[in-house]
Design a protein around this motif. Structure first.
Motif, PDB file in Angstrom:
ATOM      1  N   GLU A 191       0.853  -1.198   0.000  1.00  7.99           N
ATOM      2  CA  GLU A 191       0.000   0.000   0.000  1.00  7.99           C
ATOM      3  C   GLU A 191       0.890   1.251   0.000  1.00  7.99           C
ATOM      4  O   GLU A 191       1.174   1.830   1.044  1.00  7.99           O
ATOM      5  CB  GLU A 191      -0.912   0.003   1.229  1.00  7.99           C
ATOM      6  N   ASP A 195       1.798   7.922   4.471  1.00  8.69           N
ATOM      7  CA  ASP A 195       2.031   7.502   5.861  1.00  8.69           C
ATOM      8  C   ASP A 195       2.873   6.244   5.948  1.00  8.69           C
ATOM      9  O   ASP A 195       3.765   6.123   6.793  1.00  8.69           O
ATOM     10  CB  ASP A 195       0.688   7.274   6.565  1.00  8.69           C
ATOM     11  N   GLU A 196       2.587   5.296   5.054  1.00  7.35           N
ATOM     12  CA  GLU A 196       3.366   4.052   5.033  1.00  7.35           C
ATOM     13  C   GLU A 196       4.813   4.337   4.631  1.00  7.35           C
ATOM     14  O   GLU A 196       5.752   3.720   5.163  1.00  7.35           O
ATOM     15  CB  GLU A 196       2.735   3.053   4.059  1.00  7.35           C
ATOM     16  N   ARG A 253      -0.858   7.046  12.720  1.00  4.64           N
ATOM     17  CA  ARG A 253      -1.762   7.524  11.662  1.00  4.64           C
ATOM     18  C   ARG A 253      -2.196   6.372  10.756  1.00  4.64           C
ATOM     19  O   ARG A 253      -3.351   6.303  10.317  1.00  4.64           O
ATOM     20  CB  ARG A 253      -1.073   8.616  10.840  1.00  4.64           C
ATOM     21  N   VAL A 254      -1.255   5.468  10.478  1.00  6.97           N
ATOM     22  CA  VAL A 254      -1.603   4.296   9.666  1.00  6.97           C
ATOM     23  C   VAL A 254      -2.648   3.455  10.410  1.00  6.97           C
ATOM     24  O   VAL A 254      -3.660   3.026   9.828  1.00  6.97           O
ATOM     25  CB  VAL A 254      -0.338   3.446   9.385  1.00  6.97           C
ATOM     26  N   THR A 255      -2.429   3.242  11.703  1.00  2.00           N
ATOM     27  CA  THR A 255      -3.375   2.456  12.495  1.00  2.00           C
ATOM     28  C   THR A 255      -4.726   3.161  12.601  1.00  2.00           C
ATOM     29  O   THR A 255      -5.785   2.515  12.552  1.00  2.00           O
ATOM     30  CB  THR A 255      -2.800   2.209  13.905  1.00  2.00           C
ATOM     31  N   ALA A 256      -4.700   4.488  12.769  1.00  2.00           N
ATOM     32  CA  ALA A 256      -5.958   5.254  12.873  1.00  2.00           C
ATOM     33  C   ALA A 256      -6.796   5.104  11.612  1.00  2.00           C
ATOM     34  O   ALA A 256      -8.031   4.985  11.674  1.00  2.00           O
ATOM     35  CB  ALA A 256      -5.636   6.718  13.141  1.00  2.00           C
ATOM     36  N   ARG A 257      -6.137   5.087  10.468  1.00  2.00           N
ATOM     37  CA  ARG A 257      -6.868   4.913   9.210  1.00  2.00           C
ATOM     38  C   ARG A 257      -7.470   3.506   9.126  1.00  2.00           C
ATOM     39  O   ARG A 257      -8.591   3.322   8.655  1.00  2.00           O
ATOM     40  CB  ARG A 257      -5.930   5.168   8.024  1.00  2.00           C
ATOM     41  N   GLN A 258      -6.699   2.531   9.615  1.00  3.03           N
ATOM     42  CA  GLN A 258      -7.195   1.154   9.580  1.00  3.03           C
ATOM     43  C   GLN A 258      -8.346   0.949  10.563  1.00  3.03           C
ATOM     44  O   GLN A 258      -9.277   0.209  10.295  1.00  3.03           O
ATOM     45  CB  GLN A 258      -6.050   0.185   9.892  1.00  3.03           C
ATOM     46  N   TRP A 259      -8.281   1.607  11.717  1.00  5.27           N
ATOM     47  CA  TRP A 259      -9.310   1.445  12.739  1.00  5.27           C
ATOM     48  C   TRP A 259     -10.477   2.429  12.561  1.00  5.27           C
ATOM     49  O   TRP A 259     -11.465   2.336  13.283  1.00  5.27           O
ATOM     50  CB  TRP A 259      -8.709   1.664  14.133  1.00  5.27           C
ATOM     51  N   ASP A 260     -10.288   3.382  11.676  1.00  7.34           N
ATOM     52  CA  ASP A 260     -11.270   4.465  11.509  1.00  7.34           C
ATOM     53  C   ASP A 260     -11.470   5.180  12.847  1.00  7.34           C
ATOM     54  O   ASP A 260     -12.594   5.396  13.318  1.00  7.34           O
ATOM     55  CB  ASP A 260     -12.605   3.918  10.998  1.00  7.34           C
ATOM     56  N   SER A 262      -9.519   8.275  15.763  1.00  3.55           N
ATOM     57  CA  SER A 262      -8.695   9.487  15.811  1.00  3.55           C
ATOM     58  C   SER A 262      -7.261   9.135  16.186  1.00  3.55           C
ATOM     59  O   SER A 262      -6.982   8.089  16.789  1.00  3.55           O
ATOM     60  CB  SER A 262      -9.261  10.467  16.838  1.00  3.55           C
TER      61      SER A 262
END
Length: 502
Positions: A191, A195-196, A253-260, A262
């Protein structure tokens, strides 16, 4: 440093018959301390027995054979040191966690779990260099009473090998971060978003900094290029800590996007975030106490000086880091409480500095009042563990008497003292000699200029035999320290001395 632990060469120089009990008659007072056990007996002399002569019998202890065979001694007392045992335990625990992680994820571990393991190890590594945490470890290990069995107390006394925890957790952190970086690179390939990409780049920077630190900390390189080691360790560590914060934010930030969720929610629930908070706090706590303090030199000779500080009192058994270039080099010294001659109240502290390199020589050659940098909180050292024992023998060579003066001042544990040095009065002054005599009136002060170098293992064992000591503590150079510790422990006498990064 290579050193042959075998004492066969020495053993061939004398027979056990040479060490048999030898009676020596003398009339008191004696002209100096004896290294033998003395048994007084009274004899009448002259008419009516008005005059009495005291005859002393000096019994020389027989130096026993070393326990076990050569191979078992090498394995037990050299290769399987406490430092390496602690290192091995930490690494084994990490290996077990890795195996469990691979088993539960069927060979496909989550990068967040790997990152948490890396952060936890880094935090532990830094904690073992944080003054208050190290002092707490000492306090816990030395709080046991003398009524506890010796086999427990002599193991607790090895707490000064906590450096094995620092290096073990640090090395494990590097291994975990390498694995994390591989996973982060794979995630970016799958991906390729910003961020990645930042997460991957900061991971590679971290791994690079950690490898620089790990390589420079190798014992051979560290001994040969110590100033460079300090610079690499400090500046690479600071770079890694700063990069770690950037890495942690973008990873969240990567985790926040995955978890939807903040960013704040992810950080608060992330072990990485709390581990880095503790690691950063430990670093800041040490450097926040950087101070430029006035020092009052007392030149003892061209070989040694005593630096006095008056900005605070210092209890016995503490050490402090001192420097004139705080960004590049630091030197650790054991402190000696300074007292008011009349009241006996502690008014400051001092350190004994002997000529062992460019920095120490420069301090000796500067007799004027000046300022030096001090950093961090006072730190307990090896000799603090002496309180675990009922009776000890203190051994020092040269300026090693400096750290021992703090123990002698504390006057907590009955002890005998053996000090081998060249011209003790001329090199270190009559006051230092008097302090040693005050702590042990029968101290063996061996003047190597007059008597040559002692058979130190035999002399120390003699004092152990005389005083029925439970342990030996030595402050000397690595070669002599290793010789005495090995010579005592292989004969069943607990012995302690800091050799390298204890």
């Amino acid at each position: 440093m290579s050193f042959n632990h075998s004492e066969k060469g020495q053993a061939g120089a004398f027979r056990h018959d040479d060490l048999a009990p030898t009676p020596i008659a003398s009339t008191l007072p004696s002209t100096g301390p004896s290294t033998g056990t003395t048994t007084p007996s009274l004899h009448s002399v002259g008419k009516g027995g008005d005059e009495k002569r005291v005859e002393t019998i000096t019994e020389h202890a027989i130096l026993p054979e070393q326990l076990g065979n050569e191979l078992s001694r090498q394995v037990r007392h050299k290769y399987a040191s406490s430092y390496r045992k602690i290192f091995g335990v930490i690494f084994t625990v990490n290996m077990a966690v890795f195996v469990a992680l691979m088993a539960t994820t069927k060979g496909n571990p989550n990068s967040r779990d790997v990152g948490s393991a890396a952060s936890a190890n880094l935090m532990v590594s830094i904690l073992f260099r944080q003054e208050e945490f190290v002092n707490l470890c000492y306090e816990i290990c030395t709080c046991v009473p003398h009524s506890w069995p010796l086999y427990i107390r002599k193991r607790l006394a090895k707490v000064f090998h906590y450096g094995g925890g620092h290096s073990g957790a640090g090395t494990a952190a590097v291994v975990w971060y390498i694995l994390y970086t591989i996973l982060a690179t794979k995630e970016w390939i799958d991906e390729p978003v910003t961020d990645e990409l930042v997460n991957m780049i900061t991971s590679w920077i971290l791994v690079t900094m950690f490898m620089v630190i790990l390589t420079s900390a190798h014992p051979n390189l560290r001994r040969r290029f110590h100033d460079y080691f300090e610079a690499f360790h400090r500046f690479a560590g600071w770079t890694a800590l700063t990069t770690f914060w950037i890495h942690n934010i973008f990873s969240a930030r990567v985790t926040a996007r995955q978890w939807d969720a903040s960013l704040g929610y992810v950080l608060i629930h992330s072990p990485n975030f709390w581990c880095i908070c503790i690691s950063t706090s430990c670093t800041i706590a040490s450097w926040a106490r950087l101070r430029h303090q006035v020092v009052y030199p007392e030149k003892l000779s061209d070989h040694a000086t005593r630096l006095h500080f008056k900005y605070r009192g210092m209890a016995p058994f503490y050490g402090l880091k001192i420097s004139d270039k705080p960004m590049t080099e630091w030197h650790a010294f054991a402190t000696i409480p300074d007292t008011d001659p009349e009241s006996g109240k502690i008014t400051g502290f001092s350190v004994v500095v002997s000529n062992a390199g460019d920095w120490t020589k420069k301090q000796i050659m500067k007799p004027n009042e000046r300022k030096l940098w001090v950093r961090g909180a006072p730190l307990h050292g090896l000799l603090y563990t002496s309180k675990l024992f009922k009776q000890i023998v203190v051994v020092a060579t040269g300026s090693g008497i400096g750290p021992c003066l703090s123990l002698l001042f504390a006057d907590m544990t009955p002890r005998r003292v053996f000090w081998s040095t060249r011209e003790p009065n001329g090199t270190y002054g009559s006051q230092v000699v008097a302090e040693v005599r005050r702590a042990d009136p029968n101290a063996v002060i061996w003047n190597t200029h007059e008597r040559g170098y002692p058979d130190i293992v035999r002399e120390v064992y003699q004092l152990v035999h005389e005083s029925n000591a439970e342990a030996v503590f030595i402050i000397s150079n690595p070669k002599v320290t290793e010789k005495v510790v090995y010579g005592m422990t292989t004969r069943g006498v607990p012995a302690y001395g800091a050799i390298f990064d204890s």
